[in-house]
Enzyme design. Structure first.
Site, short mmCIF file in Angstrom:
data_model
loop_
_atom_site.label_atom_id
_atom_site.label_comp_id
_atom_site.label_asym_id
_atom_site.label_seq_id
_atom_site.Cartn_x
_atom_site.Cartn_y
_atom_site.Cartn_z
N CYS A 23 101.95 2.52 8.58
CA CYS A 23 101.75 3.93 8.23
C CYS A 23 100.46 4.13 7.43
O CYS A 23 100.28 3.51 6.37
CB CYS A 23 102.96 4.41 7.44
SG CYS A 23 102.76 6.07 6.77
N CYS A 31 104.88 1.22 3.91
CA CYS A 31 105.28 0.69 5.23
C CYS A 31 103.99 0.31 5.96
O CYS A 31 103.03 1.10 5.98
CB CYS A 31 106.04 1.75 6.03
SG CYS A 31 107.47 2.39 5.14
S1 SF4 Z 1 105.16 8.10 4.43
FE1 SF4 Z 1 104.67 6.17 5.45
S2 SF4 Z 1 104.75 4.61 3.80
FE2 SF4 Z 1 105.86 6.44 3.08
S3 SF4 Z 1 108.01 6.07 3.63
FE3 SF4 Z 1 107.10 7.29 5.30
S4 SF4 Z 1 106.45 5.71 6.77
FE4 SF4 Z 1 106.79 4.62 4.82
#
Ligand code: SF4
Length: 337
Positions: A119, A116
């Site tokens: 993140c 994502c």
């Molecule tokens: S940890 Fe970060 S990259 Fe992984 S699903 Fe959650 S928000 Fe998305």
């Protein structure tokens, strides 16, 4: 150097197999879990209810040692962040304090595959799944700092991508032979992997769910959450609604407000309508600026919140804790050791 495998790092299937190979009855699986993950033993001799032979067999085949705490940080708002070494895989766990109530935020993977774009964990890539024991050890270790009132499975990793370990961990957290937490005191956060939501509903753990929606339009959501191109907004919301009725549990929609990405007044109206249609409250999250992530916090939080609340069944705003030690939402990157 001790070459024996760490029992806490065995996946659930191998853990059950190990207990049976020690010539113990099936119910001993739960007994051993309690000694390891609730009492916190580090030597099998302490499991006094097991036969001497079984204890010797376990001691000769496995190491019961705890994960190493590589770093422990404490912020001004009394948030504690731990960096753990789970048999070579690093993970982070956070303990937050809000008006005397303590919430543990635990990780289910070292890194994450889902990438994502807002993140920091997603930027790291994926190292490995944590075992159910490594997930539970975070609670055990954080309880050494303070009693824990709530658990959120919102740390590193996507829980639906590691359900073989997450489900047994949740069962232990909620069972009376384990930690005995009410399922209403545990919230699992997911970007929304539909078969995972269905499997969790069937598992009977019935914890609360937080859906990381973060957009009301599929094009925008796919740009910030790549998994949306597989399970779109409608798929995720429908599966979540089924989860709520099947598990008789609350589902909340999480919405991270990002400047010029998802914070228009039209987005606010649509978000409120989604809340009303699916009967799910909204949790607006203030973005924490993070090194290497090119987004800005929305500058219209108040107005956006007002419009959502005019249309939604309920709305709350979450301002993260522990920002200066990078312990806030989306900031966990295993830095420091
Ligand atoms: S940890 Fe970060 S990259 Fe992984 S699903 Fe959650 S928000 Fe998305």
């Amino acid at each position: 150097m001790n070459e024996k495998p760490l029992i806490r790092s065995l996946n659930h299937r191998l853990f059950v197999k190990a207990v049976r190979e020690a010539d113990l009855e099936k119910y001993s699986v739960d007994v051993l879990k309690k000694f390891l993950f609730k009492i916190g033993i580090t030597n099998f001799d302490e499991v006094t209810t097991f036969s001497k032979n079984a204890r010797e067999w376990l001691n000769s085949h496995f190491d019961a040692g705890l994960p190493k705490v590589l770093e422990r940080l404490r912020s001004k708002d009394e948030t504690i962040k731990l960096l753990l070494d789970c048999n070579g895989a690093k993970s982070e766990s956070v303990l937050m304090n809000s008006r005397g109530k303590r919430t543990a935020c635990i990780s289910v993977q070292s890194g994450c595959k889902l990438n994502c774009v807002f993140c920091a964990t997603g930027k790291l890539g994926f190292f490995r799944n944590l075992s159910f024991g490594e997930i539970l050890d975070q609670v055990l270790i954080l309880r050494g700092d303070a009693s824990i009132d709530r658990i959120v499975v919102m740390g590193m990793g996507e829980p639906m991508d590691n359900l073989d370990e997450v489900i047994p961990a949740l069962h232990f957290l909620t069972s009376k032979d384990g930690y005995g937490y009410s399922r209403k005191r545990i919230t699992l956060s997911t970007v929304g992997i539909v078969p995972g939501i269905e499997r969790l509903a069937d598992s009977g753990v019935g914890v609360e769910l937080a859906i990381s929606l973060h957009a009301v339009d599929d094009n925008v959501r796919s740009a910030i959450i790549p998994m949306n191109s597989k399970y779109n907004i409608e798929d995720v919301l429908k599966a979540s609604k089924l989860y709520a009725s099947k598990a008789n549990s609350k589902v909340t929609i999480e919405y991270l407000l990002l400047q010029d990405i998802n914070n228009s007044e039209d987005d606010a109206v649509k978000l409120g309508r989604i809340s009303r249609k699916y009967l799910m409250p909204i949790n607006l999250i203030v973005f924490n600026p993070t090194e290497g992530i090119e987004f800005e916090p929305a500058d219209n939080l108040e107005r956006f919140t007002k419009i959502v609340s005019d249309n939604a069944i309920a709305v709350t705003v979450r301002r993260s804790k522990g920002k200066e030690i990078s312990a806030a939402c989306g900031q966990l990157v295993m830095r420091g050791a």
